[in-house]
Design a protein around this motif. Structure first.
Motif, mmCIF file in Angstrom:
data_model
loop_
_atom_site.group_PDB
_atom_site.id
_atom_site.type_symbol
_atom_site.label_atom_id
_atom_site.label_comp_id
_atom_site.label_asym_id
_atom_site.label_seq_id
_atom_site.Cartn_x
_atom_site.Cartn_y
_atom_site.Cartn_z
ATOM 1 N N HIS A 1 24.353 37.856 32.337
ATOM 2 C CA HIS A 1 23.603 38.867 31.184
ATOM 3 C C HIS A 1 22.647 39.705 31.826
ATOM 4 O O HIS A 1 22.331 40.544 31.128
ATOM 5 N N THR A 2 21.878 39.029 32.813
ATOM 6 C CA THR A 2 20.972 39.840 33.734
ATOM 7 C C THR A 2 21.569 41.104 34.552
ATOM 8 O O THR A 2 20.838 41.870 35.070
ATOM 9 N N ARG A 3 22.954 41.041 34.492
ATOM 10 C CA ARG A 3 23.690 41.869 35.615
ATOM 11 C C ARG A 3 24.062 43.101 34.909
ATOM 12 O O ARG A 3 24.514 42.901 33.414
ATOM 13 N N ALA A 4 24.108 44.077 35.336
ATOM 14 C CA ALA A 4 24.892 45.492 35.015
ATOM 15 C C ALA A 4 25.846 45.944 35.564
ATOM 16 O O ALA A 4 25.741 46.356 36.711
ATOM 17 N N PRO A 5 27.206 46.128 35.008
ATOM 18 C CA PRO A 5 27.707 45.321 33.809
ATOM 19 C C PRO A 5 27.494 43.816 34.052
ATOM 20 O O PRO A 5 27.597 43.209 35.118
ATOM 21 N N PRO A 6 27.574 42.976 32.815
ATOM 22 C CA PRO A 6 27.413 41.619 32.799
ATOM 23 C C PRO A 6 28.632 40.953 33.240
ATOM 24 O O PRO A 6 28.555 39.886 33.732
ATOM 25 N N ALA A 7 29.870 41.478 32.835
ATOM 26 C CA ALA A 7 31.132 41.033 33.495
ATOM 27 C C ALA A 7 31.492 41.349 34.771
ATOM 28 O O ALA A 7 31.381 42.607 35.002
ATOM 29 N N ASN A 8 32.175 40.503 35.497
ATOM 30 C CA ASN A 8 32.597 40.653 36.878
ATOM 31 C C ASN A 8 34.042 40.260 36.989
ATOM 32 O O ASN A 8 34.232 39.257 36.739
ATOM 33 N N PHE A 9 34.931 41.137 37.084
ATOM 34 C CA PHE A 9 36.316 40.822 37.227
ATOM 35 C C PHE A 9 36.687 40.377 38.441
ATOM 36 O O PHE A 9 36.459 40.832 39.451
ATOM 37 N N LEU A 10 37.592 39.259 38.289
ATOM 38 C CA LEU A 10 37.787 38.562 39.889
ATOM 39 C C LEU A 10 39.527 38.574 39.729
ATOM 40 O O LEU A 10 39.851 38.473 41.096
ATOM 41 N N GLY A 11 40.298 38.587 38.872
ATOM 42 C CA GLY A 11 41.480 38.552 38.859
ATOM 43 C C GLY A 11 42.377 38.331 37.515
ATOM 44 O O GLY A 11 41.545 38.376 36.362
ATOM 45 N N ASP B 1 59.886 43.431 45.919
ATOM 46 C CA ASP B 1 59.957 44.678 46.150
ATOM 47 C C ASP B 1 59.010 45.580 45.379
ATOM 48 O O ASP B 1 58.990 46.407 45.486
ATOM 49 N N GLY B 2 58.343 44.816 44.251
ATOM 50 C CA GLY B 2 57.457 45.619 43.389
ATOM 51 C C GLY B 2 55.982 45.595 43.955
ATOM 52 O O GLY B 2 55.775 44.770 44.797
ATOM 53 N N THR B 3 55.398 46.546 43.677
ATOM 54 C CA THR B 3 53.955 46.846 44.153
ATOM 55 C C THR B 3 53.176 45.907 43.282
ATOM 56 O O THR B 3 52.869 46.504 42.267
ATOM 57 N N ALA B 4 52.317 45.076 43.942
ATOM 58 C CA ALA B 4 51.118 44.500 43.235
ATOM 59 C C ALA B 4 49.863 44.865 44.012
ATOM 60 O O ALA B 4 50.028 45.097 45.251
ATOM 61 N N TYR B 5 48.834 44.663 43.457
ATOM 62 C CA TYR B 5 47.429 44.936 43.991
ATOM 63 C C TYR B 5 46.559 43.748 43.751
ATOM 64 O O TYR B 5 46.954 42.580 43.276
ATOM 65 N N PRO B 6 45.330 43.646 44.736
ATOM 66 C CA PRO B 6 44.522 42.428 44.642
ATOM 67 C C PRO B 6 44.261 42.003 43.103
ATOM 68 O O PRO B 6 44.039 40.932 42.800
ATOM 69 N N GLY B 7 44.107 42.824 42.227
ATOM 70 C CA GLY B 7 43.577 42.534 40.631
ATOM 71 C C GLY B 7 45.001 41.690 39.999
ATOM 72 O O GLY B 7 44.653 41.068 39.165
ATOM 73 N N ASN B 8 45.962 41.763 40.514
ATOM 74 C CA ASN B 8 47.208 41.117 40.228
ATOM 75 C C ASN B 8 47.162 39.650 40.516
ATOM 76 O O ASN B 8 48.284 38.968 39.887
ATOM 77 N N SER B 9 46.522 39.254 41.313
ATOM 78 C CA SER B 9 46.465 37.854 41.536
ATOM 79 C C SER B 9 46.290 36.996 40.527
ATOM 80 O O SER B 9 45.359 37.096 39.917
ATOM 81 N N GLY B 10 47.163 36.129 40.367
ATOM 82 C CA GLY B 10 47.299 35.285 38.991
ATOM 83 C C GLY B 10 48.364 35.566 38.140
ATOM 84 O O GLY B 10 48.343 34.904 37.133
ATOM 85 N N SER B 11 48.778 36.885 38.146
ATOM 86 C CA SER B 11 49.630 37.317 37.213
ATOM 87 C C SER B 11 51.105 36.616 37.186
ATOM 88 O O SER B 11 51.321 36.077 38.296
ATOM 89 N N PRO B 12 51.318 36.158 35.894
ATOM 90 C CA PRO B 12 52.519 35.679 35.637
ATOM 91 C C PRO B 12 53.977 36.473 36.472
ATOM 92 O O PRO B 12 53.896 37.613 35.990
#
Length: 280
Positions: free
Chosen positions: A73-83, A222-233
């Protein structure tokens, strides 16, 4: 019978043979055209059926897709996306990649592991705890608080064959465009070992050596995935059953460690390892 009549009869028989041949040829042509038209119709029907099924499958899968991150909560923005992650089991458990889960939370500043549910402006964070970590297959099982969410069905990855159509849904570029799940289509291009022996010892590192001791197969897409896709079903476009987990770091670090410019090939960990971590 006169010779003239005999000649006429022979000529008539010859003409009848020609007519019978022509009729048979036309019948064969008609039959061939009918068969071709029939199977073309079937192909178009099932091809369109598959294309028509994906939108309904996405509607079913999307409510189970979540974002993995931290809250401070003291960070701006508070949320940090990882995957990315997805709901399994009783609706309060999440599967994601182990490398997505942070190991160094700033607990002294009250940073906490969080799972972001819903999408867009309706997205909200739920606290999460680590239940199990499978470092060998880069999988993590988390538990979240609150009301259960719709869970995905885990399919049998042992039945997957090369050339099969698949899809995956996640957050390819994180929160940049808001939490709106994105779906990509692909095929199983190859079922390949997670690591292959290096040509020279200079190309071996500790991680590669460890995985050479316990190799297993992964899905190459053969599909394109990106680092944020890590953990996608990775799921069946017709049924929505999960066949694997997209992995954009763990696998690439092994298979493409000899490349100075990594390829755009994507990989997924087979779902049989999801079954295993949920049973432990």
């Amino acid at each position: 019978m006169s010779i003239k009549n005999i000649t006429k009869l022979k000529r008539m028989e010859k003409n009848l043979k020609v007519v019978r041949f022509l009729l048979a040829s036309r019948t064969k042509q008609f039959t061939a055209r009918f068969i071709c038209t029939y199977f073309l119709t079937l192909y178009c029907h099932f091809g369109n059926a598959s294309a028509a099924e994906l939108p309904q499958t996405i509607e079913m899968v999307r409510p189970s897709i979540v974002a993995i991150g931290t809250i401070l909560h003291t960070r701006a923005p508070p949320a940090n996306f990882l995957g990315t992650g997805f709901v399994v089991g009783d609706g309060n458990h999440i599967i994601t990649n182990a490398h997505v889960v942070p190991r160094d939370l700033q607990t002294e500043k009250k940073e906490s592991l969080a799972v972001f549910v819903d999408r867009g402006a309706s997205a909200n964070a739920r606290s999460a705890t680590i239940v199990k970590i499978d470092l060998e297959h880069d999988l993590a099982l988390l538990k979240i608080s609150g009301q259960p969410l719709p869970a995905l069905v885990i399919g049998d990855s042992n039945t997957v064959k090369e050339g099969e159509a698949v899809a995956f849904t996640g957050f390819p570029i994180g929160m940049v465009l808001g939490l709106y799940p994105v779906t990509h289509q692909a095929i199983i291009s190859a079922i390949t070992p997670i690591v292959i022996p290096a040509l020279t010892s200079k190309r071996l590192d500790i991680k590669t050596i460890k995985r050479l001791r316990a190799p297993y197969s992964v899905f190459q897409l053969d599909g394109t995935a990106y680092p944020g896709n890590s953990g996608s079903p990775l799921f069946d476009p017709k049924t929505g059953k999960v066949l694997g987990v997209i992995n954009m770091v763990f696998v690439k670090a092994t298979k493409e460690n000899v490349l100075t410019d990594p390829s755009g090939i994507s990989y997924a960990i087979p779902s049989k390892y999801i079954h295993a971590i949920m049973k432990q």
